[in-house]
Design a protein around this motif. Structure first.
Motif, mmCIF file in Angstrom:
data_model
loop_
_atom_site.group_PDB
_atom_site.id
_atom_site.type_symbol
_atom_site.label_atom_id
_atom_site.label_comp_id
_atom_site.label_asym_id
_atom_site.label_seq_id
_atom_site.Cartn_x
_atom_site.Cartn_y
_atom_site.Cartn_z
ATOM 1 N N LYS A 218 0.831 -1.194 0.000
ATOM 2 C CA LYS A 218 0.000 0.000 0.000
ATOM 3 C C LYS A 218 0.872 1.253 0.000
ATOM 4 O O LYS A 218 1.947 1.298 0.594
ATOM 5 C CB LYS A 218 -0.879 0.039 1.271
ATOM 6 C CG LYS A 218 -2.128 -0.825 1.230
ATOM 7 C CD LYS A 218 -3.234 -0.153 0.462
ATOM 8 C CE LYS A 218 -4.541 -0.914 0.650
ATOM 9 N NZ LYS A 218 -4.519 -2.245 0.065
ATOM 10 N N PHE A 219 0.366 2.311 -0.697
ATOM 11 C CA PHE A 219 0.876 3.662 -0.539
ATOM 12 C C PHE A 219 -0.106 4.404 0.366
ATOM 13 O O PHE A 219 -1.320 4.317 0.182
ATOM 14 C CB PHE A 219 0.973 4.376 -1.889
ATOM 15 C CG PHE A 219 2.051 3.835 -2.780
ATOM 16 C CD1 PHE A 219 3.346 4.312 -2.687
ATOM 17 C CD2 PHE A 219 1.764 2.860 -3.715
ATOM 18 C CE1 PHE A 219 4.339 3.821 -3.523
ATOM 19 C CE2 PHE A 219 2.749 2.361 -4.556
ATOM 20 C CZ PHE A 219 4.042 2.837 -4.449
ATOM 21 N N VAL A 220 0.431 5.141 1.323
ATOM 22 C CA VAL A 220 -0.409 5.872 2.266
ATOM 23 C C VAL A 220 -0.112 7.357 2.111
ATOM 24 O O VAL A 220 1.010 7.812 2.379
ATOM 25 C CB VAL A 220 -0.138 5.427 3.725
ATOM 26 C CG1 VAL A 220 -1.073 6.166 4.675
ATOM 27 C CG2 VAL A 220 -0.318 3.925 3.862
ATOM 28 N N VAL A 221 -1.108 8.128 1.649
ATOM 29 C CA VAL A 221 -0.951 9.570 1.507
ATOM 30 C C VAL A 221 -1.210 10.218 2.858
ATOM 31 O O VAL A 221 -2.303 10.105 3.420
ATOM 32 C CB VAL A 221 -1.914 10.124 0.444
ATOM 33 C CG1 VAL A 221 -1.800 11.650 0.378
ATOM 34 C CG2 VAL A 221 -1.603 9.525 -0.918
ATOM 35 N N LEU A 242 2.550 1.583 10.832
ATOM 36 C CA LEU A 242 2.307 1.038 9.497
ATOM 37 C C LEU A 242 3.178 -0.191 9.236
ATOM 38 O O LEU A 242 4.335 -0.231 9.663
ATOM 39 C CB LEU A 242 2.599 2.097 8.427
ATOM 40 C CG LEU A 242 1.541 3.184 8.237
ATOM 41 C CD1 LEU A 242 2.058 4.277 7.305
ATOM 42 C CD2 LEU A 242 0.243 2.597 7.687
ATOM 43 N N PRO A 243 2.658 -1.196 8.533
ATOM 44 C CA PRO A 243 3.451 -2.393 8.213
ATOM 45 C C PRO A 243 4.659 -2.045 7.354
ATOM 46 O O PRO A 243 4.690 -1.003 6.690
ATOM 47 C CB PRO A 243 2.467 -3.283 7.441
ATOM 48 C CG PRO A 243 1.126 -2.725 7.681
ATOM 49 C CD PRO A 243 1.282 -1.289 8.017
ATOM 50 N N ARG A 244 5.644 -2.939 7.352
ATOM 51 C CA ARG A 244 6.889 -2.697 6.635
ATOM 52 C C ARG A 244 6.723 -2.682 5.121
ATOM 53 O O ARG A 244 7.602 -2.223 4.406
ATOM 54 C CB ARG A 244 7.914 -3.775 7.010
ATOM 55 C CG ARG A 244 8.344 -3.755 8.461
ATOM 56 C CD ARG A 244 9.285 -2.624 8.742
ATOM 57 N NE ARG A 244 10.470 -2.658 7.902
ATOM 58 C CZ ARG A 244 11.385 -1.693 7.856
ATOM 59 N NH1 ARG A 244 11.206 -0.597 8.588
ATOM 60 N NH2 ARG A 244 12.440 -1.804 7.082
ATOM 61 N N ASP A 245 5.593 -3.176 4.610
ATOM 62 C CA ASP A 245 5.396 -3.214 3.159
ATOM 63 C C ASP A 245 4.520 -2.062 2.677
ATOM 64 O O ASP A 245 3.843 -2.157 1.669
ATOM 65 C CB ASP A 245 4.792 -4.547 2.726
ATOM 66 C CG ASP A 245 3.491 -4.874 3.437
ATOM 67 O OD1 ASP A 245 3.066 -4.072 4.299
ATOM 68 O OD2 ASP A 245 2.903 -5.923 3.139
ATOM 69 N N THR A 246 4.524 -0.933 3.424
ATOM 70 C CA THR A 246 3.778 0.256 3.020
ATOM 71 C C THR A 246 4.741 1.428 2.839
ATOM 72 O O THR A 246 5.786 1.496 3.485
ATOM 73 C CB THR A 246 2.715 0.642 4.063
ATOM 74 O OG1 THR A 246 3.340 0.825 5.341
ATOM 75 C CG2 THR A 246 1.657 -0.442 4.178
ATOM 76 N N VAL A 272 9.266 6.830 3.188
ATOM 77 C CA VAL A 272 8.641 8.154 3.197
ATOM 78 C C VAL A 272 9.107 8.885 1.946
ATOM 79 O O VAL A 272 10.277 9.237 1.821
ATOM 80 C CB VAL A 272 9.007 8.968 4.454
ATOM 81 C CG1 VAL A 272 8.377 10.362 4.369
ATOM 82 C CG2 VAL A 272 8.532 8.268 5.709
ATOM 83 N N LEU A 273 8.186 9.100 0.985
ATOM 84 C CA LEU A 273 8.484 9.846 -0.238
ATOM 85 C C LEU A 273 7.925 11.258 -0.075
ATOM 86 O O LEU A 273 6.711 11.446 -0.013
ATOM 87 C CB LEU A 273 7.867 9.155 -1.458
ATOM 88 C CG LEU A 273 8.401 7.748 -1.766
ATOM 89 C CD1 LEU A 273 7.692 7.176 -2.989
ATOM 90 C CD2 LEU A 273 9.901 7.774 -1.995
ATOM 91 N N LEU A 367 -8.977 -0.498 9.067
ATOM 92 C CA LEU A 367 -9.864 -0.008 8.022
ATOM 93 C C LEU A 367 -9.116 0.289 6.718
ATOM 94 O O LEU A 367 -9.562 -0.084 5.634
ATOM 95 C CB LEU A 367 -10.585 1.253 8.507
ATOM 96 C CG LEU A 367 -11.610 1.868 7.560
ATOM 97 C CD1 LEU A 367 -12.740 0.888 7.297
ATOM 98 C CD2 LEU A 367 -12.147 3.176 8.125
ATOM 99 N N LEU A 368 -7.958 0.952 6.836
ATOM 100 C CA LEU A 368 -7.241 1.403 5.649
ATOM 101 C C LEU A 368 -6.251 0.373 5.108
ATOM 102 O O LEU A 368 -6.094 0.242 3.896
ATOM 103 C CB LEU A 368 -6.487 2.703 5.957
ATOM 104 C CG LEU A 368 -7.358 3.916 6.326
ATOM 105 C CD1 LEU A 368 -6.478 5.078 6.746
ATOM 106 C CD2 LEU A 368 -8.245 4.320 5.163
ATOM 107 N N ILE A 369 -5.595 -0.337 5.984
ATOM 108 C CA ILE A 369 -4.527 -1.254 5.576
ATOM 109 C C ILE A 369 -4.973 -2.701 5.640
ATOM 110 O O ILE A 369 -4.440 -3.568 4.957
ATOM 111 C CB ILE A 369 -3.260 -1.048 6.443
ATOM 112 C CG1 ILE A 369 -2.897 0.445 6.518
ATOM 113 C CG2 ILE A 369 -2.089 -1.833 5.895
ATOM 114 C CD1 ILE A 369 -2.559 1.055 5.176
#
Length: 371
Positions: A218-221, A242-246, A272-273, A367-369
């Motif tokens: 997942k990408f999280v904005v 957040l999980p390590r694959d986000t 973090v981008l 809910l989101l992840i």
């Protein structure tokens, strides 16, 4: 033949023969049982929708279309590179090379490489292509790694196939005045095409078995502006949990609360981008649109992106309106909804776009992840 054996030797012979048969039958039963269990439990869940949709938490779908497409892309790119290299090397070793010692060294190296486990190739590919050469985690890095992994298989099978072509074919063509390359192109390679195709099939099997998908789930904005209130710690805790694959896509000042966290990277991609300030959110919109194009999706909401945006200044309404203009749904805002929202406007945003307030970190992760 067994008449000359002693009774004890014949008994041991019968015992070990029975043991080998028993072991073989046991292995076949276990394999058949595993395959049967997979088929019985898996076939009812396979459908056209499952094969042609993408995994989406928002839509509740679990499709595997991106995984199928990525596998096909990697196979195609790998074969485009490995076939010319492998077949060319085999032709050189079989038809041109005259230094026996050099041939022996190359063939020994080739056999050694063929026996190396795939996971070792994966580690080397990550270190060399993804990190040292700076390709990062992309199709090219994976394909080049698979090229190295499958090159020994292609070379070996092509060599054996070339050796099966009768020497008389070559001598007859030479007697008729044909050149070396003309003989190889028109006689040797067509006669050995079956073996080359077999090598390709074996290589494809290794490629499919080695392809791994889902490095980034997942990408999280997380954008907006920071504040001094204690409630703003929610975003730091959310980023930490957040999980390590986000991967976090961020713009605005809120990032300064979690930029200092040791979130690490995923295959060289920082977790973090940073696109800059609130006014630079256009960059994140471009990333989302480019991802939609790459994945070939009709709806931007099918992307593996979720939105959990910090709200502080009223100018952030521009960011929100930009997201809504893209048709993005299910945006979470916090710590409170903007004060200028009237009940009627809020009702429209909630009903048509799924706008919601943040809850606890644990609730929003679920809910989101989906954690």
């Amino acid at each position: 033949m067994h008449a000359d054996l002693s009774p004890a030797r014949r008994a041991w012979n019968r015992f070990f023969t029975a043991a080998v048969w028993a072991a073989a039958i046991l292995v076949m039963v276990l394999v058949a049982g595993i395959i049967g269990m997979v088929l019985v439990r898996g076939i009812p869940h396979i459908s056209w929708k499952f094969l042609t949709t993408t995994a989406s938490v928002l839509k509740g779908t679990d499709g595997i279309l991106p995984a199928i497409l990525n596998t096909l892309y990697v196979i195609l790119l790998t074969l485009l590179i490995v076939l010319p290299l492998g077949v060319g090397a085999a032709v050189y070793l079989t038809e041109y090379a005259s230094n026996r010692r050099l041939i022996a060294v190359i063939e020994f190296t080739n056999e050694t490489l063929a026996g190396i486990p795939s996971i070792i190739y994966g580690l080397v590919g990550m270190l060399v292509f993804a990190q040292t050469l700076g390709f990062q985690t992309c199709l090219l890095s994976g394909s080049l790694t698979l090229v190295i992994m499958n090159l020994p298989t292609i070379i070996r099978t092509t060599q054996e196939s070339l050796k099966t072509v009768p020497q008389g074919y070559r001598e007859g063509a030479l007697g008729l005045g044909a050149g070396k390359w003309h003989i190889i192109r028109t006689i040797v390679l067509p006669c050995s095409v079956d073996g080359i195709v077999t090598g390709c099939i074996l290589a494809v099997g290794r490629i499919v078995g080695a392809v791994k998908s889902g490095a980034i789930r997942k990408f999280v904005v997380m954008g907006g502006c920071d504040g001094r209130a204690r409630s703003r710690e929610y975003y730091t805790e959310f980023a930490r949990a957040l999980p390590r694959d986000t991967v976090i896509l961020t713009a605005g000042c809120a990032k300064y609360k979690y930029n200092k966290l040791a979130l690490g990277d995923i295959g060289g991609i920082p977790r973090v981008l940073d696109a800059g300030q609130c006014n630079d959110s256009y960059s994140l919109a471009l990333i989302a649109l480019k991802l939609q194009e790459v994945f070939g999706l009709d709806d931007i909401n099918d992307l593996p992106i979720v939105y959990n945006i910090a709200w502080y200044e009223q100018k952030a309404v521009i960011v929100l309106l930009a997201l809504l203009s893209l048709g993005i749904h299910n945006i979470h805002l916090g710590p409170t909804l903007p004060a200028f929202l009237s009940p009627n406007v809020t009702k429209v945003l909630v009903e048509q776009f799924g706008i919601a307030e943040i809850g606890s970190v644990e609730e929003d992760l679920r809910l989101l992840i989906g954690e």
